[in-house]
Write a protein that holds these residues in place. Structure first.
Motif, mmCIF file in Angstrom:
data_model
loop_
_atom_site.group_PDB
_atom_site.id
_atom_site.type_symbol
_atom_site.label_atom_id
_atom_site.label_comp_id
_atom_site.label_asym_id
_atom_site.label_seq_id
_atom_site.Cartn_x
_atom_site.Cartn_y
_atom_site.Cartn_z
ATOM 1 N N SER A 1 0.840 -1.248 0.203
ATOM 2 C CA SER A 1 -0.049 -0.470 0.491
ATOM 3 C C SER A 1 0.409 1.136 0.075
ATOM 4 O O SER A 1 0.794 2.390 -0.310
ATOM 5 C CB SER A 1 -0.889 -0.249 0.826
ATOM 6 N N GLN A 2 1.691 0.890 0.358
ATOM 7 C CA GLN A 2 3.088 2.071 0.621
ATOM 8 C C GLN A 2 3.986 2.786 -0.655
ATOM 9 O O GLN A 2 3.776 2.080 -2.019
ATOM 10 C CB GLN A 2 4.326 1.848 1.420
ATOM 11 N N ARG A 3 3.246 3.653 -1.216
ATOM 12 C CA ARG A 3 2.915 4.628 -2.816
ATOM 13 C C ARG A 3 4.456 5.161 -2.697
ATOM 14 O O ARG A 3 5.093 6.402 -2.056
ATOM 15 C CB ARG A 3 2.004 5.906 -2.651
ATOM 16 N N MET A 4 5.074 4.872 -4.169
ATOM 17 C CA MET A 4 6.232 4.975 -3.760
ATOM 18 C C MET A 4 7.182 6.125 -4.566
ATOM 19 O O MET A 4 7.480 7.364 -4.675
ATOM 20 C CB MET A 4 7.158 4.152 -4.989
ATOM 21 N N VAL A 5 5.709 6.323 -5.799
ATOM 22 C CA VAL A 5 6.246 8.081 -6.570
ATOM 23 C C VAL A 5 4.878 8.525 -7.141
ATOM 24 O O VAL A 5 3.531 8.055 -7.107
ATOM 25 C CB VAL A 5 6.440 6.889 -8.594
ATOM 26 N N LYS A 6 4.793 9.533 -6.869
ATOM 27 C CA LYS A 6 3.716 10.489 -7.062
ATOM 28 C C LYS A 6 3.473 11.383 -8.250
ATOM 29 O O LYS A 6 4.450 11.060 -9.340
ATOM 30 C CB LYS A 6 4.054 11.511 -6.444
ATOM 31 N N GLN B 1 17.018 11.391 -16.078
ATOM 32 C CA GLN B 1 15.936 11.628 -15.092
ATOM 33 C C GLN B 1 14.903 12.436 -16.172
ATOM 34 O O GLN B 1 14.665 11.900 -16.779
ATOM 35 C CB GLN B 1 16.392 13.225 -14.423
ATOM 36 N N MET B 2 13.875 11.469 -15.918
ATOM 37 C CA MET B 2 12.286 11.563 -15.832
ATOM 38 C C MET B 2 11.168 12.225 -15.598
ATOM 39 O O MET B 2 11.760 12.558 -14.104
ATOM 40 C CB MET B 2 11.852 9.882 -16.523
ATOM 41 N N GLN B 3 9.760 11.881 -15.519
ATOM 42 C CA GLN B 3 8.953 12.805 -14.577
ATOM 43 C C GLN B 3 8.005 11.766 -15.166
ATOM 44 O O GLN B 3 7.443 10.916 -16.570
ATOM 45 C CB GLN B 3 8.183 13.626 -15.698
ATOM 46 N N ALA B 4 7.150 11.076 -13.715
ATOM 47 C CA ALA B 4 5.992 10.148 -13.614
ATOM 48 C C ALA B 4 5.203 11.067 -14.284
ATOM 49 O O ALA B 4 4.732 11.826 -13.425
ATOM 50 C CB ALA B 4 6.089 9.397 -12.276
ATOM 51 N N ASP B 5 3.798 10.440 -15.097
ATOM 52 C CA ASP B 5 2.725 10.451 -15.487
ATOM 53 C C ASP B 5 1.901 10.010 -14.559
ATOM 54 O O ASP B 5 0.878 10.808 -14.776
ATOM 55 C CB ASP B 5 2.323 9.946 -17.640
ATOM 56 N N ARG B 6 2.047 9.183 -13.798
ATOM 57 C CA ARG B 6 0.886 8.862 -13.093
ATOM 58 C C ARG B 6 1.689 7.987 -11.780
ATOM 59 O O ARG B 6 2.921 7.876 -11.569
ATOM 60 C CB ARG B 6 0.828 7.632 -13.796
ATOM 61 N N GLY B 7 0.554 8.184 -10.494
ATOM 62 C CA GLY B 7 1.620 8.252 -9.458
ATOM 63 C C GLY B 7 1.424 6.199 -9.292
ATOM 64 O O GLY B 7 1.176 5.216 -9.965
ATOM 65 N N GLY B 8 2.058 5.583 -8.385
ATOM 66 C CA GLY B 8 2.253 3.751 -7.913
ATOM 67 C C GLY B 8 2.987 3.307 -6.928
ATOM 68 O O GLY B 8 3.761 4.508 -6.444
ATOM 69 N N ARG B 9 2.452 2.338 -6.670
ATOM 70 C CA ARG B 9 3.535 1.656 -5.235
ATOM 71 C C ARG B 9 4.572 0.902 -6.094
ATOM 72 O O ARG B 9 4.771 0.668 -7.838
ATOM 73 C CB ARG B 9 2.300 0.890 -5.190
ATOM 74 N N LEU B 10 5.606 0.395 -5.616
ATOM 75 C CA LEU B 10 6.428 -0.932 -5.567
ATOM 76 C C LEU B 10 6.205 -2.336 -6.604
ATOM 77 O O LEU B 10 4.894 -2.897 -6.172
ATOM 78 C CB LEU B 10 6.801 -1.608 -4.630
ATOM 79 N N GLY B 11 6.412 -2.158 -7.915
ATOM 80 C CA GLY B 11 6.174 -3.105 -8.288
ATOM 81 C C GLY B 11 5.293 -2.537 -9.822
ATOM 82 O O GLY B 11 5.515 -3.398 -10.747
ATOM 83 N N GLU B 12 4.409 -1.736 -9.793
ATOM 84 C CA GLU B 12 3.587 -1.568 -10.813
ATOM 85 C C GLU B 12 4.423 -0.941 -11.601
ATOM 86 O O GLU B 12 5.621 -0.017 -11.693
ATOM 87 C CB GLU B 12 2.696 -0.214 -10.186
ATOM 88 N N ILE B 13 3.615 -0.733 -13.128
ATOM 89 C CA ILE B 13 4.394 -0.901 -14.167
ATOM 90 C C ILE B 13 3.326 0.584 -14.720
ATOM 91 O O ILE B 13 2.337 1.116 -14.746
ATOM 92 C CB ILE B 13 4.073 -1.249 -15.757
ATOM 93 N N ILE B 14 4.303 2.218 -14.685
ATOM 94 C CA ILE B 14 4.035 3.355 -15.053
ATOM 95 C C ILE B 14 5.130 3.911 -16.400
ATOM 96 O O ILE B 14 5.446 3.505 -16.525
ATOM 97 C CB ILE B 14 3.849 4.274 -14.007
#
Length: 169
Positions: free
Chosen positions: A106-111, A130-143
């Protein structure tokens, strides 16, 4: 003539209905693949070393005429393949965290919008950017991540706090 046209539609509809069960029998059972993979890995789905989640139910794979080949590529990826029909599935696996304890899912790693470090590792070399996340997610998720607002997104797996990696295939 019109009656013949209507009968043609009825015949076509009944042929479609009759072919559906036969077609369903020629598709690979995804729940069966889940079970075979759990036996191969020695761990159930959701456990460390087992599949992270069930195989995507949207897949329509033709039934393999020979025994399926399964291999574990790394501690984070397993491959199921049918060489005669030329299909393969990459299945992400649950990994143990570096401290030996399982990280809370449940711990969010990326916002969303957060700068992240994209790492690509292959055959003895490492490239990072260096990149920018389009979506947040948890460990192991593909974003999706991207270099600039106008660039095309790249799919990456979250591997840590503010870190993503290209999935290994």
């Amino acid at each position: 003539m019109q009656r013949l046209h209507k009968m043609g539609g009825v015949v076509a509809a009944s042929c479609w209905l009759l072919s559906s069960p036969a077609q369903a029998q020629t598709l690979e059972s995804l729940s069966g693949l889940d079970k075979q993979l759990a036996v191969f890995l020695g761990n159930e789905q959701g456990a460390v070393g087992g599949a992270r989640r069930v195989i995507d139910r949207r897949l329509k794979l033709r039934k393999c005429p020979e025994a399926l080949q399964m291999e574990k590529r790394s501690e984070g990826l397993a491959i199921i393949k049918c060489t005669s029909l030329n299909w393969r599935i990459s299945v992400p696996l649950m990994r143990q965290s570096h401290g030996g304890h399982r990280v809370r899912q449940s711990q969010r790693m990326v916002k969303r919008g957060q700068p992240v470090l994209l790492v690509a590792r292959k055959s003895g070399f490492l490239v990072s950017r260096q990149m920018q996340a389009d979506r947040g997610g948890r460990l192991g998720e593909i974003i999706p991540v991207r270099a600039t607002r106008k660039s095309r997104p790249i799919l990456a797996e979250i591997v840590g706090q503010g870190r993503v990696a290209l999935p290994v295939f």
